[in-house]
Write a protein that holds these residues in place. Structure first.
Motif, mmCIF file in Angstrom:
data_model
loop_
_atom_site.group_PDB
_atom_site.id
_atom_site.type_symbol
_atom_site.label_atom_id
_atom_site.label_comp_id
_atom_site.label_asym_id
_atom_site.label_seq_id
_atom_site.Cartn_x
_atom_site.Cartn_y
_atom_site.Cartn_z
ATOM 1 N N GLU A 11 0.838 -1.193 0.000
ATOM 2 C CA GLU A 11 0.000 0.000 0.000
ATOM 3 C C GLU A 11 0.875 1.246 0.000
ATOM 4 O O GLU A 11 1.840 1.346 0.756
ATOM 5 C CB GLU A 11 -0.908 0.003 1.227
ATOM 6 N N THR A 12 0.535 2.188 -0.877
ATOM 7 C CA THR A 12 1.280 3.440 -0.917
ATOM 8 C C THR A 12 0.922 4.268 0.305
ATOM 9 O O THR A 12 -0.257 4.547 0.548
ATOM 10 C CB THR A 12 0.947 4.242 -2.190
ATOM 11 N N PRO A 13 1.900 4.671 1.103
ATOM 12 C CA PRO A 13 1.581 5.467 2.297
ATOM 13 C C PRO A 13 1.015 6.820 1.903
ATOM 14 O O PRO A 13 1.353 7.371 0.848
ATOM 15 C CB PRO A 13 2.924 5.596 3.009
ATOM 16 N N PRO A 14 0.152 7.398 2.732
ATOM 17 C CA PRO A 14 -0.467 8.683 2.393
ATOM 18 C C PRO A 14 0.492 9.857 2.485
ATOM 19 O O PRO A 14 0.228 10.920 1.937
ATOM 20 C CB PRO A 14 -1.591 8.806 3.433
ATOM 21 N N ASN A 15 1.618 9.662 3.185
ATOM 22 C CA ASN A 15 2.596 10.733 3.341
ATOM 23 C C ASN A 15 4.004 10.157 3.233
ATOM 24 O O ASN A 15 4.197 8.946 3.372
ATOM 25 C CB ASN A 15 2.438 11.422 4.690
ATOM 26 N N PHE A 16 4.991 11.013 3.005
ATOM 27 C CA PHE A 16 6.349 10.518 2.795
ATOM 28 C C PHE A 16 6.895 9.828 4.034
ATOM 29 O O PHE A 16 7.786 8.986 3.938
ATOM 30 C CB PHE A 16 7.281 11.658 2.364
ATOM 31 N N TRP A 17 6.367 10.188 5.226
ATOM 32 C CA TRP A 17 6.860 9.577 6.464
ATOM 33 C C TRP A 17 6.160 8.261 6.780
ATOM 34 O O TRP A 17 6.502 7.607 7.743
ATOM 35 C CB TRP A 17 6.709 10.541 7.633
ATOM 36 N N LEU A 74 8.061 16.023 0.316
ATOM 37 C CA LEU A 74 9.335 16.413 0.914
ATOM 38 C C LEU A 74 9.530 17.921 1.007
ATOM 39 O O LEU A 74 10.333 18.389 1.822
ATOM 40 C CB LEU A 74 10.500 15.792 0.131
ATOM 41 N N PHE A 75 8.810 18.703 0.194
ATOM 42 C CA PHE A 75 9.001 20.152 0.271
ATOM 43 C C PHE A 75 8.704 20.680 1.669
ATOM 44 O O PHE A 75 9.344 21.622 2.138
ATOM 45 C CB PHE A 75 8.117 20.871 -0.751
ATOM 46 N N GLN A 76 7.741 20.052 2.337
ATOM 47 C CA GLN A 76 7.380 20.562 3.652
ATOM 48 C C GLN A 76 8.482 20.356 4.693
ATOM 49 O O GLN A 76 8.464 20.977 5.755
ATOM 50 C CB GLN A 76 6.073 19.939 4.126
ATOM 51 N N LYS A 77 9.464 19.502 4.374
ATOM 52 C CA LYS A 77 10.589 19.371 5.304
ATOM 53 C C LYS A 77 11.351 20.691 5.407
ATOM 54 O O LYS A 77 11.901 21.020 6.465
ATOM 55 C CB LYS A 77 11.518 18.241 4.860
ATOM 56 N N ILE A 78 11.398 21.442 4.314
ATOM 57 C CA ILE A 78 12.018 22.772 4.355
ATOM 58 C C ILE A 78 11.188 23.677 5.259
ATOM 59 O O ILE A 78 11.712 24.398 6.109
ATOM 60 C CB ILE A 78 12.124 23.377 2.944
ATOM 61 N N ALA A 218 9.669 10.303 -5.974
ATOM 62 C CA ALA A 218 8.909 9.653 -7.046
ATOM 63 C C ALA A 218 7.566 9.121 -6.545
ATOM 64 O O ALA A 218 6.642 8.906 -7.330
ATOM 65 C CB ALA A 218 9.724 8.525 -7.658
ATOM 66 N N GLY A 219 7.442 8.915 -5.227
ATOM 67 C CA GLY A 219 6.206 8.398 -4.667
ATOM 68 C C GLY A 219 5.152 9.454 -4.390
ATOM 69 O O GLY A 219 4.040 9.125 -3.953
ATOM 70 N N ASN A 220 5.466 10.718 -4.639
ATOM 71 C CA ASN A 220 4.505 11.790 -4.409
ATOM 72 C C ASN A 220 3.343 11.655 -5.395
ATOM 73 O O ASN A 220 3.526 11.823 -6.601
ATOM 74 C CB ASN A 220 5.191 13.147 -4.593
ATOM 75 N N PRO A 221 2.122 11.375 -4.919
ATOM 76 C CA PRO A 221 1.004 11.159 -5.840
ATOM 77 C C PRO A 221 0.571 12.419 -6.577
ATOM 78 O O PRO A 221 -0.131 12.334 -7.583
ATOM 79 C CB PRO A 221 -0.121 10.661 -4.919
#
Length: 332
Positions: A11-17, A74-78, A218-221
Motif C-alpha cells: 500500500e502506498t503510504p499517504p505521506n512521505f513519512w 518532501l518540500f514541507q521538510k524545508i 517519485a512516490g509523491n502522488p
C-alpha cells in the motif's frame, strides 16, 4: 483449480513519512500545521502553514515550490526546518500544481501565477497577527522565478529579505525550447499552448543525488510526470529573460544558493543575480559537487550544511532589520 492470485502490492503510504497520522507527525516535529483553500480572482489555491509549537515567532517566511511539485511531500521538510528555528511558514501550491486549480503544470502566464500566490502571501503578511514581524520570500528552482516575480510585483519595503534555493533565472541549453518547435506550434494560434508535447529531459534524476530520497520523491502522488506543455516552456524562456533584465531592480537583502553540479538550473542564475542586483546586503553560496535539489535531494549531511547557512543568514537579518521595521511602521 482457482486461478493463482497475483501477489498483493504494498500500500502506498499517504505521506512521505508513512502511515502516522498527520497531527501526530507534525506534533513530533514541533510544529502546528494548518491546511486550507484560498479564493483568488484567478482560481482557488491550496495553502499550508507551519508554525512553531513552543517557540516565539521571530518572523514570517513565504515559500514557493518548484516545477511539478507541491507544498506537501518532501518540500514541507524545508517548511518544518524553518518553523523549528522560530519562523511562521506559509506555503501555497502554485496554480496548476498540487491541489490548486488550473491545468496540471501549465505555466502559460507566470505573472498571473505569481500574482495569485502573492495575493495569499500578502493577506497573511498584512494581517494583524503578523504585520509587525519581518517577512521573507523563499523560492526553490522554478519557484525561485515565481518568487522573483512576486518581489517585483510588490510595493517597496514589503519584504525584509529573499532566499533562493537553486533558482531558475537562466535556462540551461538542454532545457531551452526549440525556436523552430515553438514557431510551428505558434502557427496553431494558441491552440497548442496547453499540449504536453515538449521534449522531456528527465530532470528529476538530474536533480536528486540521494537514491533513497529519489524513491520518496517519485512516490509523491501529486507530482506531475507528464511532458512539459508548449506554453510552459515558451513562458519560462520569456520569464528568464525578463528576470535577467530586472536584476538591477532588486534592492532587498537576499541569499541565493546553488550546487556547482546542478544539472537542472544554471549556477549562473545565482551568480548573475549576485553580480547585477542593486542590493547592498547580498550573499551567494555555491556548494561544490551538489546537485539541484539541495535540501530535498542531497544526503542529509549536505542538506544540513545548506540549512545551516540559511538559518545563520535569516537569523542575522531578523536581528539586523527587525528593529528597523518597527521604526518604519511608527513613521508611516
Amino acid at each position: 483449480m482457482p486461478a493463482e492470485q497475483p501477489p498483493a502490492q504494498p500500500e502506498t503510504p499517504p505521506n512521505f513519512w508513512g502511515h502516522t497520522p498527520e497531527d501526530e507527525y507534525y506534533t513530533s516535529q514541533g510544529v502546528r500545521n494548518t491546511k486550507s483553500f484560498f479564493e483568488t480572482p484567478n482560481g482557488k489555491i491550496f495553502t499550508q502553514s507551519f508554525v512553531p509549537l513552543d517557540l516565539p515567532v521571530k518572523a514570517t517566511v513565504f515559500m514557493t515550490h518548484g516545477y511539478g511539485s507541491d507544498t506537501s511531500w518532501l518540500f514541507q521538510k524545508i517548511c518544518i526546518s524553518f518553523a523549528n528555528w522560530g519562523y511562521a511558514v506559509f506555503a501555497a501550491d502554485l496554480l496548476g500544481h498540487g491541489r490548486s486549480d488550473g491545468i496540471r503544470c501549465y505555466l502559460g502566464d507566470m505573472e498571473k501565477i505569481a500574482a495569485t500566490s502573492l495575493t495569499f502571501f500578502l493577506n497573511v503578511r498584512n494581517s494583524e497577527l503578523y504585520r509587525h514581524l519581518p517577512a521573507f520570500l523563499f523560492g526553490e528552482s522554478m519557484g525561485g522565478a515565481a518568487t522573483m516575480l512576486m518581489y517585483l510585483q510588490s510595493e517597496p519595503y514589503t519584504w525584509t529579505g529573499l532566499i533562493f534555493s537553486a533558482p531558475l533565472f537562466v535556462m540551461p541549453e538542454n532545457m531551452k525550447p526549440s525556436k523552430v518547435r515553438l514557431f510551428m506550434f505558434g502557427l496553431l494560434f494558441g491552440m497548442a499552448d496547453t499540449w504536453a508535447s515538449m521534449p522531456d529531459n528527465k530532470m528529476v534524476g538530474k536533480a536528486i543525488k540521494d537514491p533513497e530520497k529519489l524513491k520518496i520523491i517519485a512516490g509523491n502522488p501529486r507530482r506531475y510526470t507528464g511532458k512539459p506543455r508548449v506554453g510552459t516552456m515558451r513562458e519560462l524562456a520569456r520569464v528568464c529573460e525578463y528576470i535577467q533584465n530586472s536584476f538591477s531592480k532588486v534592492t532587498a537583502p537576499f541569499l541565493t544558493v546553488h550546487g556547482t553540479a546542478d544539472g537542472v538550473t544554471c549556477p549562473t542564475s545565482s551568480e548573475l543575480l549576485y553580480e547585477k542586483a542593486s542590493s547592498e546586503d547580498k550573499t551567494l553560496k555555491l556548494y561544490e559537487g551538489m546537485y539541484h535539489s539541495l535540501i530535498q535531494g542531497e544526503p542529509d549531511e549536505n542538506a544540513n550544511i545548506v540549512l545551516g547557512d540559511m538559518r545563520a543568514w535569516i537569523d542575522e537579518r531578523v536581528e539586523k532589520y527587525g528593529q528597523k521595521l518597527f521604526l518604519f511602521e511608527e513613521i508611516v
